[in-house]
Design a protein around this motif. Sequence first.
Motif, mmCIF file in Angstrom:
data_model
loop_
_atom_site.group_PDB
_atom_site.id
_atom_site.type_symbol
_atom_site.label_atom_id
_atom_site.label_comp_id
_atom_site.label_asym_id
_atom_site.label_seq_id
_atom_site.Cartn_x
_atom_site.Cartn_y
_atom_site.Cartn_z
ATOM 1 N N ARG A 112 0.844 -1.204 0.000
ATOM 2 C CA ARG A 112 0.000 0.000 0.000
ATOM 3 C C ARG A 112 0.875 1.248 0.000
ATOM 4 O O ARG A 112 0.561 2.235 -0.666
ATOM 5 C CB ARG A 112 -0.941 -0.003 1.202
ATOM 6 C CG ARG A 112 -1.888 1.190 1.205
ATOM 7 C CD ARG A 112 -2.848 1.158 2.393
ATOM 8 N NE ARG A 112 -3.819 2.224 2.311
ATOM 9 C CZ ARG A 112 -5.001 2.145 1.705
ATOM 10 N NH1 ARG A 112 -5.359 1.022 1.122
ATOM 11 N NH2 ARG A 112 -5.832 3.173 1.690
ATOM 12 N N ALA A 113 2.003 1.204 0.719
ATOM 13 C CA ALA A 113 2.901 2.358 0.758
ATOM 14 C C ALA A 113 3.419 2.707 -0.636
ATOM 15 O O ALA A 113 3.664 3.882 -0.933
ATOM 16 C CB ALA A 113 4.068 2.089 1.708
ATOM 17 N N THR A 114 3.581 1.707 -1.497
ATOM 18 C CA THR A 114 4.001 1.944 -2.882
ATOM 19 C C THR A 114 2.969 2.834 -3.580
ATOM 20 O O THR A 114 3.318 3.817 -4.244
ATOM 21 C CB THR A 114 4.141 0.605 -3.644
ATOM 22 O OG1 THR A 114 5.015 -0.266 -2.927
ATOM 23 C CG2 THR A 114 4.635 0.809 -5.057
ATOM 24 N N ALA A 115 1.702 2.478 -3.424
ATOM 25 C CA ALA A 115 0.625 3.251 -4.055
ATOM 26 C C ALA A 115 0.472 4.626 -3.400
ATOM 27 O O ALA A 115 0.251 5.624 -4.095
ATOM 28 C CB ALA A 115 -0.683 2.473 -3.985
ATOM 29 N N VAL A 116 0.598 4.691 -2.086
ATOM 30 C CA VAL A 116 0.480 5.965 -1.376
ATOM 31 C C VAL A 116 1.563 6.937 -1.838
ATOM 32 O O VAL A 116 1.287 8.120 -2.092
ATOM 33 C CB VAL A 116 0.532 5.745 0.155
ATOM 34 C CG1 VAL A 116 0.705 7.064 0.896
ATOM 35 C CG2 VAL A 116 -0.723 5.018 0.627
ATOM 36 N N ALA A 117 2.793 6.440 -1.978
ATOM 37 C CA ALA A 117 3.890 7.307 -2.434
ATOM 38 C C ALA A 117 3.631 7.816 -3.846
ATOM 39 O O ALA A 117 3.882 8.993 -4.150
ATOM 40 C CB ALA A 117 5.215 6.554 -2.375
ATOM 41 N N ALA A 118 3.141 6.945 -4.718
ATOM 42 C CA ALA A 118 2.849 7.350 -6.098
ATOM 43 C C ALA A 118 1.708 8.370 -6.129
ATOM 44 O O ALA A 118 1.755 9.344 -6.881
ATOM 45 C CB ALA A 118 2.503 6.131 -6.941
ATOM 46 N N LEU A 119 0.696 8.145 -5.304
ATOM 47 C CA LEU A 119 -0.416 9.093 -5.222
ATOM 48 C C LEU A 119 0.086 10.453 -4.740
ATOM 49 O O LEU A 119 -0.247 11.494 -5.317
ATOM 50 C CB LEU A 119 -1.501 8.559 -4.284
ATOM 51 C CG LEU A 119 -2.728 9.446 -4.132
ATOM 52 C CD1 LEU A 119 -3.532 9.498 -5.422
ATOM 53 C CD2 LEU A 119 -3.598 8.936 -2.986
ATOM 54 N N ALA A 120 0.928 10.444 -3.703
ATOM 55 C CA ALA A 120 1.470 11.694 -3.163
ATOM 56 C C ALA A 120 2.316 12.433 -4.194
ATOM 57 O O ALA A 120 2.322 13.664 -4.231
ATOM 58 C CB ALA A 120 2.295 11.407 -1.911
#
Length: 177
Positions: free
Chosen positions: A45-53
Amino acid sequence: MDQVQFRLATAADLDAVEAIYHAIHDQEEAGLVSIGWVRGVYPTRATAVAALAAGDLFVEVDDGTVVAAARINQEQVPEYAHARWVADAPSDQVMVLHTLVVDPARGGRAYGKRFVAFYEEYALAHGCPYLRMDTNQKNARARALYAKLGYSEPDVVPCTFNGIEGVQLVCLEKTLG
């Protein structure tokens, strides 16, 4: 499939993207696919959160459901510096596709192929005719798709990648226009 669209992800898409990651991990752990990813290491999930940010997480949506996701930007990961690229591309004209995932329950419907086509159109619209991406050497399905779509494999870089040791990173490239 007549309602397929591509758009920047929003926070509301994070659960769906994470669910796709989990479904791929489930398939790999069951021996159904060989991607080379490790649950709890990459992607998470952190992978997606970083990309979203960062503002570069895109989703493919079919009739309101997120069916695929990827990061599109000009960030060439450090491992790329070790690759023998064929195209001598100026870095400001290179677009990179990262972590393309398609919901395994929706495989075989050309979502991956359409996502790559979207990536190519996006790159050209942003003045980047040089395309780069990578995959794990173990990921035969992705490698076959990219070959069909005209991507070459100029090099394989042994490395620790996204926290996973012993990766044979297949570097892929294509020049448009």
